[in-house]
Design an enzyme around this catalytic site. Sequence first.
Site, PDB file in Angstrom:
ATOM      1  CE  LYS A   1      58.151  21.213 -15.289  1.00  0.00           C
ATOM      2  NZ  LYS A   1      58.159  22.084 -14.222  1.00  0.00           N
TER       3      LYS A   1
ATOM      4  CD  GLU B   1      52.182  29.080 -10.525  1.00  0.00           C
ATOM      5  OE1 GLU B   1      52.590  29.276 -11.296  1.00  0.00           O
ATOM      6  OE2 GLU B   1      50.797  29.057 -11.087  1.00  0.00           O
TER       7      GLU B   1
ATOM      8  CD  GLU C   1      42.547  25.788 -17.163  1.00  0.00           C
ATOM      9  OE1 GLU C   1      43.192  24.527 -17.133  1.00  0.00           O
ATOM     10  OE2 GLU C   1      42.189  26.307 -16.092  1.00  0.00           O
TER      11      GLU C   1
ATOM     12  N   GLY D   1      56.839  26.816 -14.270  1.00  0.00           N
ATOM     13  CA  GLY D   1      56.191  26.555 -15.216  1.00  0.00           C
ATOM     14  C   GLY D   1      56.383  28.843 -15.986  1.00  0.00           C
ATOM     15  NE  ARG D   2      56.165  30.877  -9.870  1.00  0.00           N
ATOM     16  CZ  ARG D   2      56.117  29.222  -9.990  1.00  0.00           C
ATOM     17  NH1 ARG D   2      54.846  29.145 -10.301  1.00  0.00           N
ATOM     18  NH2 ARG D   2      56.718  29.136  -8.336  1.00  0.00           N
TER      19      ARG D   2
ATOM     20  CE  LYS E   1      46.193  23.290 -11.471  1.00  0.00           C
ATOM     21  NZ  LYS E   1      47.392  22.673 -11.675  1.00  0.00           N
TER      22      LYS E   1
ATOM     23  CG  HIS F   1      43.895  60.061 -17.493  1.00  0.00           C
ATOM     24  ND1 HIS F   1      43.373  60.868 -17.598  1.00  0.00           N
ATOM     25  CD2 HIS F   1      45.159  59.625 -18.344  1.00  0.00           C
ATOM     26  CE1 HIS F   1      44.637  61.314 -18.416  1.00  0.00           C
ATOM     27  NE2 HIS F   1      45.263  60.959 -18.431  1.00  0.00           N
TER      28      HIS F   1
END
Length: 548
Positions: free
Chosen positions: A207, A354, A213, A268-269, A513, A385
């Site tokens: 965005k 977030e 990254e 974003g999410r 950041k 398990h």
Amino acid sequence: MSSPTQLPAWQALAQHQKDMSETKIADLFQADASRAESFKATAAGWSLDYSKNRASDDTMKLLLELVEQAGMSNAIQGMFNGDHINNTENRSVLHIALRASKAQDTLMVDGVNVLDEVRSTLSQMESFVAQLHSGEWRGYTDKQITDVVSIGIGGSYLGPKVVAEALTPYKKDGIKVHFIANIDGSDITEKLKLLDAETTVFIVSSKSFGTLETLYNANAARAWCIEQGVPDADIKKHFAAVSSNVKKAVDFGMAEENIFPMWDWVGGRYSLWSAIGLPVAVAVGMDNFYELLDGAHAMDEHFKNTPFEQNLPVIMGALGVWYSNFHNAQTHALIPYDHYLRAMPAHIQQLDMESNGKANLLNGAGVETDTGPIIWGGAGTNGQHAYHQLLHQGTRLVPVDFIAPLKTHNPVADHHAQLFANCLSQSQALMVGKTLEQAEQELRQAGASEADVAAIAPHKVIPGNRPSNTLLTEQLTPFTTGSLIALYEHRTFVQGTIWGINSFDQWGVELGKVLGTDIYNRLVSDSDNSALDASTQALIAAFKDAQA
Ligand code: F6P
């Protein structure tokens, strides 16, 4: 909005929780033969059984009063109207516009009809997907494209990846879709081993087009293409971008016609429904992508128009607050009994944590309550398990959402009946538990000595009375996948609204950041680190020593 603790319903719930403390879920079933039916609601292909909760009719009544008193109706209206409900960024929150019905023509926000932009982007996506699948889009050596690699992180990665995985049975032949997110060079290195630059297109999804990254991975992908022989002038045949920052994408070297827009009114999410979902559309085709949007839209309509006592996001959100704030539950587990949904808890974790990991009310004052719980989970039966031991006998209360389709895409002998049986038995076991008397009797029947019965039986006691929801659907399809994710989006909003926080900003991620950049500069230079804390100094030194 002031603290929800001031609301009459909050105070009534605090008292009600004490009054209910001796009531067991199993007792509630004993007392009400119609409980399974009355604690049930349906929407957009999903049916919610919330009868296995520590909730009586009075509890639900008070919870829904809390929802009303928290201003839910106005909040929902505000979101659907495009009000700037993300107050710290002064933005609308309009993921619902991305999946609006085709019958709707206008949704005006700040003087702009956002639906025009949404529709033209969908057309652009249609054409991109069609060109890839028809073979019209060619690489620099005129070969057909066989692989599409999405590069992005956070909301620009997890939603599309999880949905593409969920819709595996709907994948179109011809093009494989891959995802790269981590700045760890191992991620891209392993993916590139599978690829041939001549037949690969990268979609850089960001965005902001400023995320470290993603830029690192995009640069590495471009360097790899050049190294593999792609001429500079043909890079545009191998790259597309999704971003609200067209200038930065163009500066990177993207051809303007290969840039898909994003808007500041999509968080974003919450963005997998936009062109950020392009990798999904490539994987399953636009027809299935539209079905996904339709499913989400059906849940939007349900959320907007359904009375709260039948409203899935409202019921689930209110019950979540009941456990977080009145039972001190610190976490909430999502356990899909479906292999294709195995990564869904990670997406909902990002979405919810977030969004609701906040400590300030909308007006800036500090909250007086706990807010978003830790969301976690994984696929059943695998978890049985592993961590289910803690769910059954641990000291912490963990409300669980069990999620299961009634039909499988892959009938193998009677695996599906076993899978489904395990799902039901887990919610049943959480509720009923096992008493000391039952444990003793079990041991005696197995021939244990009285000494062993006394020693072992306490370890076999399972307290029970642990709450869960069960969400069922006929089959996992693009439609029901869309509505399921939209359900959790709205549940997150419901809880944020009750807590009086802004679910749509994410200032907390910024400090890490900034400090990351500072430490990176120290790792790659001879800086004087003596002003840093001793731990960080030593850790920096360890890294530098290892590179020497
Ligand atoms: O750092 C958090 C975050 O801003 C998320 O909210 C977002 O989804 C992610 O980074 C990626 O951001 P972008 O799409 O701008 O690269």
